[in-house]
Every structure is written in C-alpha cells, then in structure tokens.
Design a protein around this motif. Structure first.
Motif, PDB file in Angstrom:
ATOM      1  N   UNK A  16       0.835  -1.204   0.000  1.00  0.00           N
ATOM      2  CA  UNK A  16       0.000   0.000   0.000  1.00  0.00           C
ATOM      3  C   UNK A  16       0.868   1.251   0.000  1.00  0.00           C
ATOM      4  N   UNK A  17       1.911   1.255   0.808  1.00  0.00           N
ATOM      5  CA  UNK A  17       2.775   2.443   0.842  1.00  0.00           C
ATOM      6  C   UNK A  17       3.432   2.696  -0.509  1.00  0.00           C
ATOM      7  N   UNK A  18       3.866   1.651  -1.181  1.00  0.00           N
ATOM      8  CA  UNK A  18       4.475   1.817  -2.505  1.00  0.00           C
ATOM      9  C   UNK A  18       3.472   2.414  -3.495  1.00  0.00           C
ATOM     10  N   UNK A  19       2.229   1.952  -3.423  1.00  0.00           N
ATOM     11  CA  UNK A  19       1.197   2.505  -4.304  1.00  0.00           C
ATOM     12  C   UNK A  19       0.979   3.989  -4.036  1.00  0.00           C
ATOM     13  N   UNK A  20       1.018   4.381  -2.761  1.00  0.00           N
ATOM     14  CA  UNK A  20       0.877   5.792  -2.417  1.00  0.00           C
ATOM     15  C   UNK A  20       2.082   6.595  -2.897  1.00  0.00           C
ATOM     16  N   UNK A  21       3.263   6.068  -2.714  1.00  0.00           N
ATOM     17  CA  UNK A  21       4.467   6.760  -3.171  1.00  0.00           C
ATOM     18  C   UNK A  21       4.468   6.946  -4.683  1.00  0.00           C
ATOM     19  N   UNK A  22       3.945   5.953  -5.403  1.00  0.00           N
ATOM     20  CA  UNK A  22       3.918   6.005  -6.867  1.00  0.00           C
ATOM     21  C   UNK A  22       2.689   6.716  -7.409  1.00  0.00           C
ATOM     22  N   UNK A  23       1.836   7.233  -6.511  1.00  0.00           N
ATOM     23  CA  UNK A  23       0.577   7.881  -6.890  1.00  0.00           C
ATOM     24  C   UNK A  23      -0.271   6.954  -7.755  1.00  0.00           C
ATOM     25  N   UNK A  24      -0.264   5.687  -7.409  1.00  0.00           N
ATOM     26  CA  UNK A  24      -1.029   4.689  -8.151  1.00  0.00           C
ATOM     27  C   UNK A  24      -2.415   4.476  -7.559  1.00  0.00           C
ATOM     28  N   UNK A  25      -2.799   5.316  -6.586  1.00  0.00           N
ATOM     29  CA  UNK A  25      -4.142   5.271  -6.012  1.00  0.00           C
ATOM     30  C   UNK A  25      -4.682   6.691  -5.940  1.00  0.00           C
ATOM     31  N   UNK A  26      -6.022   6.792  -5.925  1.00  0.00           N
ATOM     32  CA  UNK A  26      -6.688   8.067  -5.664  1.00  0.00           C
ATOM     33  C   UNK A  26      -7.621   7.836  -4.485  1.00  0.00           C
ATOM     34  N   UNK A  27      -7.396   8.615  -3.433  1.00  0.00           N
ATOM     35  CA  UNK A  27      -8.111   8.439  -2.177  1.00  0.00           C
ATOM     36  C   UNK A  27      -9.188   9.492  -2.010  1.00  0.00           C
ATOM     37  N   UNK A  28     -10.298   9.114  -1.416  1.00  0.00           N
ATOM     38  CA  UNK A  28     -11.288  10.087  -0.996  1.00  0.00           C
ATOM     39  C   UNK A  28     -10.716  10.862   0.185  1.00  0.00           C
ATOM     40  N   UNK A  29     -10.981  12.156   0.255  1.00  0.00           N
ATOM     41  CA  UNK A  29     -10.501  12.986   1.364  1.00  0.00           C
ATOM     42  C   UNK A  29     -11.433  12.777   2.556  1.00  0.00           C
ATOM     43  N   UNK A  30     -10.982  11.992   3.518  1.00  0.00           N
ATOM     44  CA  UNK A  30     -11.841  11.570   4.621  1.00  0.00           C
ATOM     45  C   UNK A  30     -11.019  11.498   5.896  1.00  0.00           C
ATOM     46  N   UNK A  31     -11.498  12.144   6.951  1.00  0.00           N
ATOM     47  CA  UNK A  31     -10.748  12.205   8.208  1.00  0.00           C
ATOM     48  C   UNK A  31     -10.494  10.822   8.796  1.00  0.00           C
TER      49      UNK A  31
END
Length: 446
Positions: free
Chosen positions: A377-392
């Motif tokens: 998951x961290x690698x996907x975030x680092x590579x901007x391979x995911x788009x997340x909803x902005x949620x607290x």
C-alpha cells in the motif's frame, strides 16, 4: 464598512486590516477566516482602482462557497456585482479550467477555482491560496502565484497544518526561526485563541445554542478521531513525520478532494462500469464486535486504482457481513477479492471461496504477510497509483499505522484510532494486494 465589529471577531479584523504585501496564517478549522477573507477580497476588487483577485481553493465546492460569501459582502457594501457562475478559462497550455466568477462594475473580478497553477499563469492582481498545505504541489503553486502580484498585488496564504514536511510549514519556520527574510506578516489562530476572542458566543448566536466556552472546547476535542487531529487541525501544532509509516506528502499527492464514495447501487453512475474493460477490486478486513468490518472497493482506471465504495459494519451478525460481501462478489466487474481469513474471518473466507472460487483469495494475517500488505500500500501511495477520498477517518487510519522493529530485527505494525484498529488501512492494503494479483488471477482461470 462601519461597525466592523458587528460582523467580525478581533482575529478576523486583524486579518482584514493587514495591508501587508505578503500575509500568511496558520489557523484552526472552522474559525471563519475564509469568511473574513472573502470580505477582504470584495474590498480589493470592488473599489474604484481595485484589482482582480484570484482565489485558489482546495476543491470546486469550496470555490463556490467562497463566491457565495463574496456575493453577501458585495450586497452589504452596496457594490454593483454580477455572479457569472461557472466559467471556462483556457490556460496557457490550452487546458480548459472551471472557474467561479464574480464581476464588479469597476471592471474587476474575483475568480475562485480549485487549485491549478496553470489557471493563473500570466495573470495579474491579488492571489489568495486557501488551505495551502493541502494542495498537491505547493512549490509549483507558489512559484506561479508569486509573479501574479508583481504589479501591485498581494499574496495571502491561509491553511491548517498537514505535517512538518509541507512548504507551508517551511514558510512559517522561515518567518519565525530564520529571520523572516521573505517578509511575511504572520497570523496564528489556534482554536483556543479564537474561543477567547468570542467564537463560541458567535456560534451560539447563529445556532440558538447556549454552550459555554469550556464545554464547547471539550466537545470539539472529544469529537476528534485522535490526538494528532486535535493538535494539528485545531491547535496549529503540525504532526511530526519522523515516526509515520504513511506521510502527509503521500496522502496529499493521492487525495482527490472532488472524489466521493458511492453505494453499491450508485457504482454504475460514478465509474466506468458501463464499459467492458471495467475492473473492480475488493479488500475486506473482518471483525464483528470490537473493531470495524471494512469493505473497500477500488476501480482500476489506467494504471491508477480509484476509491469507489467503502462499507463499514460494526456489531453486525455473521449473516449480515456475509450478505454485504456477496452483494459485492456477485458484481461481474469485480475481478478479485482479498479477504482477511484470520480468526472470525476464517469461516467467511472458506464459504466465499467455495461459492465464488478463483474470485476470492483468503489471506491469513501473519507478520510476513502484514509486512507485504503494508509496504504494498505504501508503494502505491508513493507512486501515486491510487486516488483516495478525502476523509478524516481514512486519513487517521492510514496515519495511525506505525512500523516497529523488535530487538531481534522483526518488523511489526501497530496503531489504532478511537473507533478502530486501523481496519480501514488493512482493508485498503488487501484491496491493493487484490489488484496486484491480477496477472496470477487470470492465470488461474485460463
């Protein structure tokens, strides 16, 4: 405007009356500074000899709200103004950009839009960068905004904190600790300061409430997900990134403020499910009583997995959890599901595997497996391979995971929030694992 105290509290008045060329403000959430700043924008654009004002908001909804505030102040000040609504500007690179426009009889306008540096390149006037620390590319935005004010404009930066790795934090540190070479006029509005200056009384006046300052502050603190949220978003204390497994830089790069989660029924209207190539992937972190049972659905669009559905169940029966799972597994577009088969999830995983075959992969949580999931998951975030909803709540779970190394060198992951044990993190990590296993899945059914 006469009797400005009727409309604004002292910290709002201090911002409005600050005529500095460069202004920067760290603030708590929901203290009305954008409301006061919209009055400042109307005064800058609506008077004779005024200039255009360019307001860079975090998302389109905030841009529309800002213009609504401006329209109110135009009426209060009796300035002739026309709301053009949503307009399309063509940037220098030829890309069309949606902008909310309020024009004045003086020939100037207030233009509010979601953050896009291309929109203001080559423009002139005043620039307002709202929630600056939340913008994906702060350095580019600042670099483009600065020349806009060269011919007599002003630059205003307003934001809550998002960690100590942001440009916003750097600018504040420069002004406080390194001699303020740039020359910022600095404002700081933690929630305690806003309350001391009358915020709670204004809220009571607006809502008809009668809450004391102490009770109101205690309630705000109790409603925060964790201590980090309280300190950072209310007390102007940025989070330390040194122990974070998922940094704010990763989250800023992947969060899409315009992205909204859907229900299962709404999926076809918010995704590419009408096309034959649509691919959905599901991660399920199973729990019944003390933790959340989380279903996380993502859709692959190109090389990126977009958040689509997140279902959270608490204190639900086994049959209710199974019913929700099977609703998702029956979707023909769902290509693979990785399901927590640890403890309570074992029976659910066995039955789902028997009923849906290759579509379901049971995952038993062991230390090596959790390490693979977390780093995936961290690698996907680092590579901007995911788009997340902005949620607290999602953000708190992603931030809540901490990597710990034992004396023997073994890695374990720990962390919890007030309402879960980072169950949203593990559901999303399982979802990403499901998407990474696409090739193996097709090999199994070939």
């Amino acid at each position: 405007m006469k009797d400005i105290e009727t409309y604004f509290l002292p910290y709002q008045i201090a911002w409005i009356c600050d005529k500095a060329h460069l202004r920067i403000c760290e603030k708590s959430r929901q203290v009305g500074l954008s409301y006061a700043d919209s009055y400042d924008s109307v005064r800058k654009a609506g008077v004779k000899g005024g200039r255009n004002v360019w307001v860079m908001s975090r998302d389109e909804m905030q841009a529309k709200q800002y213009i609504c505030y401006c329209k109110k102040w135009a009426r209060v000040l009796n300035y002739a103004a026309h709301d053009w609504g949503e307009q399309i500007f063509v940037a220098r690179n030829g890309k069309p950009i949606q902008v909310q426009v309020l024009s004045f009889a003086t020939g100037t306008s207030i233009c509010a839009l979601s953050s896009n540096p291309d929109a203001i390149a080559g423009k002139s006037g005043h620039v307002k960068l709202d929630e600056f620390a939340l913008h994906r590319n702060q350095r580019t935005l600042y670099a483009v905004a600065k020349p806009v004010i060269q011919w007599g404009g002003t630059l205003s930066i307003i934001s809550t904190h998002r960690g100590i790795g942001s440009l916003f934090y750097e600018l504040l540190a420069d002004s406080r600790q390194r001699g303020n070479v740039i020359g910022w006029s600095l404002h700081s509005i933690p929630i305690q300061s806003a309350v001391e200056q009358g915020l709670v009384e204004r809220i009571n006046q607006k809502t008809g409430g009668a809450e004391s300052r102490e009770a109101w502050l205690a309630r705000q603190r109790a409603e925060c997900i964790d201590e980090e949220q309280w300190l950072q978003e209310y007390c102007c204390v940025p989070a330390d990134e040194s122990t974070a497994f998922i940094t704010f830089e990763m989250l800023n790069a992947c969060e899409d403020p315009n992205l909204r989660l859907a229900s299962i029924e709404e999926l076809p209207s918010c995704s590419q499910l009408s096309t034959n190539n649509s691919e959905l992937f599901l991660g399920v972190d199973v729990a019944r009583k003390h933790d959340l049972c989380v279903f996380d659905v993502g859709e692959r669009v190109g090389d990126v997995l977009w958040d689509r559905v997140r279902i959270e169940l608490e204190n639900k029966s086994f049959s209710e959890i199974k019913s929700e799972l099977y609703r998702l597994l029956r979707l023909p577009q769902l290509k693979r599901c990785c399901l927590d088969a640890t403890g309570l999830g074992m029976q659910l995983a066995e039955e789902a595997k028997a009923d849906f075959g290759w579509k379901v992969e049971p995952i038993t949580f062991t230390a090596p497996i959790k390490e693979e999931l977390a780093f995936g998951l961290r690698t996907a975030l680092q590579d901007r391979a995911v788009r997340l909803v902005a949620d607290d709540k999602l953000r708190a779970d992603l931030r809540g995971i901490k990597k710990q190394v034992s004396l023997s060198g073994n890695i374990r992951f720990a962390g919890e929030t007030s309402d879960s044990h980072c169950d949203r993190f593990w559901a999303k990590a399982l979802r990403q694992h499901a998407a990474r296993g696409k090739e193996q899945m097709w090999a199994m059914v070939a």
